[in-house]
Scaffold this motif. Structure first.
Motif, PDB file in Angstrom:
ATOM      1  N   SER A 142     -10.758   9.261  -0.165  1.00  0.00           N
ATOM      2  CA  SER A 142      -9.337   9.326  -0.525  1.00  0.00           C
ATOM      3  C   SER A 142      -8.655   8.038  -0.088  1.00  0.00           C
ATOM      4  O   SER A 142      -9.193   7.278   0.715  1.00  0.00           O
ATOM      5  N   TRP A 143      -7.443   7.844  -0.590  1.00  0.00           N
ATOM      6  CA  TRP A 143      -6.725   6.618  -0.240  1.00  0.00           C
ATOM      7  C   TRP A 143      -6.342   6.605   1.235  1.00  0.00           C
ATOM      8  O   TRP A 143      -6.188   5.540   1.823  1.00  0.00           O
ATOM      9  N   HIS A 144      -6.186   7.771   1.849  1.00  0.00           N
ATOM     10  CA  HIS A 144      -5.881   7.823   3.281  1.00  0.00           C
ATOM     11  C   HIS A 144      -6.962   7.113   4.092  1.00  0.00           C
ATOM     12  O   HIS A 144      -6.672   6.437   5.081  1.00  0.00           O
ATOM     13  N   ALA A 157      -3.214  -1.436  -1.318  1.00  0.00           N
ATOM     14  CA  ALA A 157      -2.431  -0.443  -2.062  1.00  0.00           C
ATOM     15  C   ALA A 157      -2.284  -0.773  -3.541  1.00  0.00           C
ATOM     16  O   ALA A 157      -1.960   0.124  -4.337  1.00  0.00           O
ATOM     17  N   GLN A 158      -2.525  -2.016  -3.942  1.00  0.00           N
ATOM     18  CA  GLN A 158      -2.252  -2.412  -5.326  1.00  0.00           C
ATOM     19  C   GLN A 158      -3.002  -1.569  -6.359  1.00  0.00           C
ATOM     20  O   GLN A 158      -2.401  -1.112  -7.337  1.00  0.00           O
ATOM     21  N   PRO A 159      -4.320  -1.346  -6.195  1.00  0.00           N
ATOM     22  CA  PRO A 159      -4.999  -0.517  -7.205  1.00  0.00           C
ATOM     23  C   PRO A 159      -4.832   0.985  -6.974  1.00  0.00           C
ATOM     24  O   PRO A 159      -5.352   1.792  -7.740  1.00  0.00           O
ATOM     25  N   LEU A 160      -4.103   1.360  -5.910  1.00  0.00           N
ATOM     26  CA  LEU A 160      -3.979   2.769  -5.538  1.00  0.00           C
ATOM     27  C   LEU A 160      -2.582   3.324  -5.770  1.00  0.00           C
ATOM     28  O   LEU A 160      -2.252   4.413  -5.283  1.00  0.00           O
ATOM     29  N   ILE A 161      -1.759   2.584  -6.504  1.00  0.00           N
ATOM     30  CA  ILE A 161      -0.378   3.016  -6.719  1.00  0.00           C
ATOM     31  C   ILE A 161      -0.325   4.413  -7.333  1.00  0.00           C
ATOM     32  O   ILE A 161       0.463   5.270  -6.905  1.00  0.00           O
ATOM     33  N   GLY A 162      -1.184   4.671  -8.326  1.00  0.00           N
ATOM     34  CA  GLY A 162      -1.195   5.973  -8.999  1.00  0.00           C
ATOM     35  C   GLY A 162      -1.508   7.119  -8.057  1.00  0.00           C
ATOM     36  O   GLY A 162      -0.706   8.057  -7.911  1.00  0.00           O
ATOM     37  N   PRO A 163      -2.692   7.089  -7.370  1.00  0.00           N
ATOM     38  CA  PRO A 163      -3.016   8.197  -6.478  1.00  0.00           C
ATOM     39  C   PRO A 163      -2.048   8.368  -5.315  1.00  0.00           C
ATOM     40  O   PRO A 163      -1.740   9.492  -4.905  1.00  0.00           O
ATOM     41  N   ILE A 164      -1.537   7.245  -4.771  1.00  0.00           N
ATOM     42  CA  ILE A 164      -0.594   7.346  -3.648  1.00  0.00           C
ATOM     43  C   ILE A 164       0.706   7.990  -4.113  1.00  0.00           C
ATOM     44  O   ILE A 164       1.242   8.899  -3.456  1.00  0.00           O
ATOM     45  N   SER A 165       1.227   7.548  -5.238  1.00  0.00           N
ATOM     46  CA  SER A 165       2.478   8.106  -5.770  1.00  0.00           C
ATOM     47  C   SER A 165       2.339   9.596  -6.036  1.00  0.00           C
ATOM     48  O   SER A 165       3.235  10.392  -5.716  1.00  0.00           O
ATOM     49  N   GLN A 166       1.214   9.979  -6.630  1.00  0.00           N
ATOM     50  CA  GLN A 166       0.994  11.383  -6.956  1.00  0.00           C
ATOM     51  C   GLN A 166       0.897  12.238  -5.691  1.00  0.00           C
ATOM     52  O   GLN A 166       1.478  13.324  -5.615  1.00  0.00           O
ATOM     53  N   ALA A 167       0.179  11.731  -4.682  1.00  0.00           N
ATOM     54  CA  ALA A 167      -0.005  12.496  -3.448  1.00  0.00           C
ATOM     55  C   ALA A 167       1.295  12.656  -2.675  1.00  0.00           C
ATOM     56  O   ALA A 167       1.533  13.693  -2.043  1.00  0.00           O
ATOM     57  N   LEU A 168       2.151  11.647  -2.717  1.00  0.00           N
ATOM     58  CA  LEU A 168       3.398  11.672  -1.948  1.00  0.00           C
ATOM     59  C   LEU A 168       4.559  12.279  -2.725  1.00  0.00           C
ATOM     60  O   LEU A 168       5.644  12.482  -2.170  1.00  0.00           O
ATOM     61  N   GLY A 169       4.345  12.534  -4.009  1.00  0.00           N
ATOM     62  CA  GLY A 169       5.435  13.048  -4.829  1.00  0.00           C
ATOM     63  C   GLY A 169       6.479  11.994  -5.125  1.00  0.00           C
ATOM     64  O   GLY A 169       7.662  12.309  -5.299  1.00  0.00           O
TER      65      GLY A 169
END
Length: 417
Positions: A186-188, A54-66
């Motif tokens: 995707s990060w999923h 998850a460390q390099p994916l903080i941006g996309p995860i945060s955006q997808a989850l709101g």
């Protein structure tokens, strides 16, 4: 072992059973084979990678989850908290509960958490899963002592080093792998693929790992109480824990801030380029088997000094060339390799030392050691992000340089044996 608590390692206590015959401490284990060493090393790498996807994916995860950007750090922080609590509350159970069942049980928790993360659509579900991923990932720190139990004393450092090289490979490969998968999908998918990998790995380990049943007859509260005793009366454990807390803090600081530096106006690297840069650090994992063999020869002290000086030198190298130049980028790659080499080597030297203190409390010693330096790593990430925000790479690298130097100065006070 009869000496005063003030100057001895692991003194006798009713809470800490001692025995000169390791085979009396559990059902007799088979000697570890090359195949088993490879399997445990691979398992350690695959499991520990779950902490870092998850460390390099903080941006996309945060955006997808709101998720509010101000709270996005919880994606990584909750995983770290879960792992830290697991080190203190679950790993010590390796001295009390049959090890294979304990490993598989924690893996089941981690696997369920990975699946929940792969399907999460709200912040609460994902953050809860992130915490449980951290807890479940402590299976790796039950596997490492199990490998040490199976290794003869003369070759224990070599075995631990080989296993730790797998662990370090997992740490260093997790970020670029997550970045590459997210770029094409995707990060999923990152968490979904890891779920499948964990299921397959658990099936293999359930068939391949031997049983180890400790003979300790302690209650859980007595087990936890004995950890305080071990921490207070084991000088070499305290030293090795502090050494690596400082070393791992510099490691975390480097890998938290260099992606920000490389993506910034000086280098303008893409996410894929940064992932390739992260692959350079994998070369440092070769230090683990080297350190293990060096420790088996009795050269732990000079090897520790070399590891610390490597880490400090790595940060100095980044200031030789003008920032943003091709030479500066090349030196950053060399620094990444050198830093990872020093940190991986020091980690193995520390585990080789504490695993020699007694098989009957090996899991508790490992839990204390890992929890201590993991807190150092968490502090390093936080300080690094703050330093980079206020003073850029110059300030962050000054902190990064100071940490292994502090470790080295403390090391110089270590009594010579």
């Amino acid at each position: 072992m009869q000496s005063s608590p003030a100057n001895s390692d692991v003194t006798r206590s009713k809470l800490i059973p001692t025995s000169s015959d390791n085979s009396a401490l559990s059902h007799e284990l088979p000697l570890i084979s090359t195949w088993m060493t490879f399997l445990i090393a691979t398992a350690c790498g695959l499991i520990v990678a779950n902490l870092y996807y998850a460390q390099p994916l903080i941006g996309p995860i945060s955006q997808a989850l709101g998720l509010d950007p101000k709270a996005s750090g919880l994606i990584v922080t909750l995983t770290q908290i879960g792992y830290g609590l697991g080190l203190l509350l679950i790993v010590p159970l390796g001295d009390l509960i049959e090890n294979r069942k304990l490993i598989l049980g924690t893996m089941v928790l981690g696997t369920l958490a990975l699946f929940c993360a792969s399907t999460a659509s709200t912040p609460l579900v994902f953050l809860t899963a992130a915490f449980c991923i951290g807890v479940g990932s402590v299976a790796v720190q039950i596997l490492v002592p199990l490998a040490a139990h199976m290794a003869p004393e003369a070759f224990r450092g070599r075995v631990v080093g080989n296993v730790m090289s797998g662990l370090m490979m997992g740490i260093m490969l997790a970020r670029p792998v997550a970045g590459f998968i997210t770029q094409i999908s995707s990060w999923h998918v990152v968490f979904y693929v890891s779920t499948i990998v964990m299921i397959l790995l658990a099936l293999v380990l359930s068939k391949a790992l031997p049983q180890r049943v400790p003979v300790a007859k302690l209650s859980y509260s007595e087990l936890l109480k004995s950890m305080w005793y071990l921490a207070l009366h084991t000088p070499s454990l305290r030293r090795r824990s502090i050494y690596h807390a400082l070393m791992f803090a510099s490691f975390s600081m480097f890998w938290t801030t260099t992606p920000l530096l490389l993506a910034g106006p000086e280098f303008h690297l893409s996410q894929a380029d940064i992932a390739l840069f992260a692959l350079a650090g994998v070369a440092g994992a070769i230090a683990s088997p080297i350190a293990g063999r060096v420790a088996d020869k009795g050269w732990t002290r000079p090897a520790t000094a070399v590891a610390m000086l490597c880490a400090a030198t790595a940060f100095l190298l980044t200031h030789i060339a003008p920032s943003g130049s091709h030479c500066a980028l090349g030196l950053l790659v060399v620094a990444a390799i050198l830093l990872d080499f020093g940190v991986a080597g020091n980690l193995t030297l520390g585990q080789r030392t504490i695993f020699s203190l007694g098989a009957e409390h090996r899991s508790r010693l490992n839990g204390i050691y890992m929890a201590t330096f993991f807190m150092g790593g968490a502090a390093g990430s936080a300080i690094g992000a703050w330093a980079f925000a206020y003073g850029g790479w110059w300030l962050a690298s000054c902190f990064g340089f100071a940490l292994p130097v502090l470790a080295f100065l403390y090391f110089l006070s270590e009594p010579k044996k």
